[in-house]
Design an enzyme around this catalytic site. Structure first.
Site, mmCIF file in Angstrom:
data_model
loop_
_atom_site.group_PDB
_atom_site.id
_atom_site.type_symbol
_atom_site.label_atom_id
_atom_site.label_comp_id
_atom_site.label_asym_id
_atom_site.label_seq_id
_atom_site.Cartn_x
_atom_site.Cartn_y
_atom_site.Cartn_z
ATOM 1 N N SER A 36 -4.447 12.239 -19.986
ATOM 2 C CA SER A 36 -5.023 12.338 -18.650
ATOM 3 C C SER A 36 -6.443 12.867 -18.760
ATOM 4 O O SER A 36 -6.882 13.311 -19.818
ATOM 5 C CB SER A 36 -4.180 13.268 -17.760
ATOM 6 O OG SER A 36 -4.425 14.628 -18.079
ATOM 7 N N LYS A 127 3.997 0.422 -1.489
ATOM 8 C CA LYS A 127 2.771 -0.087 -0.867
ATOM 9 C C LYS A 127 2.250 -1.357 -1.543
ATOM 10 O O LYS A 127 1.341 -2.018 -1.026
ATOM 11 C CB LYS A 127 1.709 1.004 -0.850
ATOM 12 C CG LYS A 127 2.072 2.166 0.075
ATOM 13 C CD LYS A 127 1.078 3.295 0.000
ATOM 14 C CE LYS A 127 1.456 4.405 0.978
ATOM 15 N NZ LYS A 127 2.795 4.992 0.712
ATOM 16 N N ASN A 165 8.377 7.081 -1.583
ATOM 17 C CA ASN A 165 7.879 8.440 -1.730
ATOM 18 C C ASN A 165 8.870 9.309 -2.494
ATOM 19 O O ASN A 165 10.071 9.232 -2.259
ATOM 20 C CB ASN A 165 7.636 9.059 -0.352
ATOM 21 C CG ASN A 165 6.544 8.343 0.413
ATOM 22 O OD1 ASN A 165 5.382 8.447 0.090
ATOM 23 N ND2 ASN A 165 6.939 7.580 1.428
ATOM 24 N N VAL A 166 8.351 10.120 -3.378
ATOM 25 C CA VAL A 166 9.182 11.040 -4.142
ATOM 26 C C VAL A 166 8.958 12.442 -3.605
ATOM 27 O O VAL A 166 7.816 12.905 -3.479
ATOM 28 C CB VAL A 166 8.848 10.961 -5.648
ATOM 29 C CG1 VAL A 166 9.610 12.017 -6.422
ATOM 30 C CG2 VAL A 166 9.192 9.570 -6.176
ATOM 31 N N GLY A 168 8.317 16.169 -2.990
ATOM 32 C CA GLY A 168 7.708 17.286 -3.692
ATOM 33 C C GLY A 168 6.562 16.949 -4.612
ATOM 34 O O GLY A 168 6.026 17.843 -5.266
#
Length: 328
Positions: A36, A127, A165-166, A168
Site C-alpha cells: 500500500s 456499484k 457494504n461491509v 465497520g
C-alpha cells in the site's frame, strides 16, 4: 489452500485488508506481503500484529507497474483490494479514479502474469452492476479486465468477487451515524427509501476464501447478502444509544448515488447461476469451454435483477446483525 504460500494483498492496510490478513494467518502461509502507499497505516498495522515475522510491508502504488512486478516475485496468490472507493471523491477526481481503479488493475494483471502467480482475486462492489457513478464504472471496467485476463495464454487464473457494504469498514455509515448521534444530536439521512446490502466483515472474508478455493477462473462470484433500509439502521443505532431527541435530517441524494443498490443487473441475470446458498455466479457472455463444462450441471436463474429493495431485514434482524458485529 494457503499453507506455505506467498500472498500479496494490494491496499492491504484498510479494513478489508486487516481482516483478510488476520484470517489468512490461520492458514499458515509462508509470507503475506502488504502492499500500500499509506506509510502510517502500515506502521500501525505492523504494531497491531505484534511485528509478526510472516508479514512483510511494502510501500508502493499500483499505478507503478515496475514496483508491482518487484512485489509479485515468487507470489502464489494476489488479493487485489487497492482502489479509490469513495463515490464523491471519484466523481470530483475521475482521472485519478481511472488511473488507480482501471490502469492500476491492468498493472496487477500484467505483473501477475509476468511473475506466474497462481490466482488473482479482485474484490469488487455492487456499484459495478449497472453503474451510475464513476466509481462504479471504474470497478465495472476492472471486472471486465480481470475476467478477460483468463483468455490470455497463461496459467494464472483470475476471479472477481462482488459484494455490498461491509459493516465497520473505513467510512462505514455505522461509524458516521454513531458519531452524529454523540456529537450532533441528529442523523443525516440521504433518503428515507434508501436501501443497502450489508454483511459483517468476518463473514465477507470467509465468503472470499470460499470463492477462491472453488473458482476456476473467469467467474464473478456474487455474495448473497441481506439488505435493509438505511433509516431503519439509523433507528436501531439511536435506540441502542439510549439517547433521546435525536432528529433525522433529510439531505437528498448526492451525485452518483442510487436509492437502491444492484448486485446483479437485468443483463447479467441472463448469464447467472445460483451456485449455492451463499453465492450467485455470473459467467462471461462468451465463456471459455472449460467454464461451460465446469458449470454445465447448473441452471440459469430466473431473476430480473438482484437489488437491495428486496427481502429487507426487520429492525430486530438489523439489531442482531449489529450485535454480532459488536457495533452495539
Amino acid at each position: 489452500m494457503f499453507n506455505n504460500q506467498i500472498i500479496l494483498v494490494t491496499g492491504g492496510t484498510g479494513s478489508w485488508g486487516h481482516e483478510l490478513v488476520k484470517q489468512l494467518l490461520t492458514y499458515k502461509p509462508k509470507e503475506i506481503r502488504i502492499f500500500s502507499r499509506n506509510e502510517s497505516n502500515q506502521f500501525k498495522m505492523k504494531q497491531e500484529f505484534d511485528n509478526n515475522p510472516k508479514l512483510r510491508f511494502l510501500i508502493g502504488d499500483i499505478k507503478e507497474k515496475d514496483t508491482l512486478i518487484e512485489a509479485c516475485q515468487g507470489v502464489d496468490y494476489i488479493f487485489h483490494l487497492a482502489a479509490l472507493k469513495h463515490v464523491p471523491v471519484c466523481e470530483e477526481q475521475p482521472i485519478e479514479a481511472l488511473k488507480t481503479n482501471v490502469n492500476g488493475t491492468k498493472n496487477v494483471i500484467d505483473a501477475a502474469i509476468q511473475c506466474n502467480v497462481h490466482k488473482v482475486v479482485y474484490i469488487s462492489t455492487d456499484k459495478a452492476s449497472n453503474p451510475v457513478n464513476f466509481y462504479g464504472m471504474t470497478k465495472a471496467m476492472g471486472e471486465r479486465l480481470i475476467i478477460h485476463a483468463n483468455t490470455f495464454n497463461t496459467k494464472t487464473r483470475f476471479v472477481c468477487i462482488r459484494g455490498g457494504n461491509v459493516l465497520g469498514t473505513n467510512g462505514s455509515v455505522i461509524h458516521i451515524f454513531k458519531k452524529q448521534i454523540k456529537e450532533k444530536g441528529k442523523i443525516g439521512i440521504t433518503d428515507v427509501e434508501m436501501t443497502r446490502f450489508f454483511l459483517a466483515i468476518e463473514d465477507a472474508i470467509k465468503l472470499v476464501f470460499k470463492a477462491v478455493s472453488e473458482s476456476i477462473g473467469g467467474e464473478i462470484f456474487v455474495m448473497k447478502m441481506p439488505s435493509c433500509k438505511i433509516v431503519d439502521l439509523a433507528d436501531v443505532l439511536v435506540n441502542s444509544s439510549h439517547t433521546e431527541n435525536i432528529e433525522f435530517e433529510i439531505l437528498g441524494i448526492r451525485p452518483g448515488e442510487k436509492i437502491h443498490e444492484l448486485l446483479i443487473s437485468e443483463y447479467e441475470a441472463k448469464q447467472t447461476i445460483s451456485y449455492d446458498e451463499k453465492y450467485f455466479v455470473i459467467l462471461p457472455s462468451v465463456p471459455p469451454k472449460y467454464l461451460n463444462e465446469h458449470y454445465s450441471q447448473y441452471k440459469l436463474i430466473n431473476l430480473s435483477n438482484y437489488n437491495s429493495s428486496k427481502g429487507l431485514m426487520t429492525k430486530d434482524e438489523i439489531e442482531k446483525m449489529l450485535k454480532k458485529g459488536r457495533f452495539i
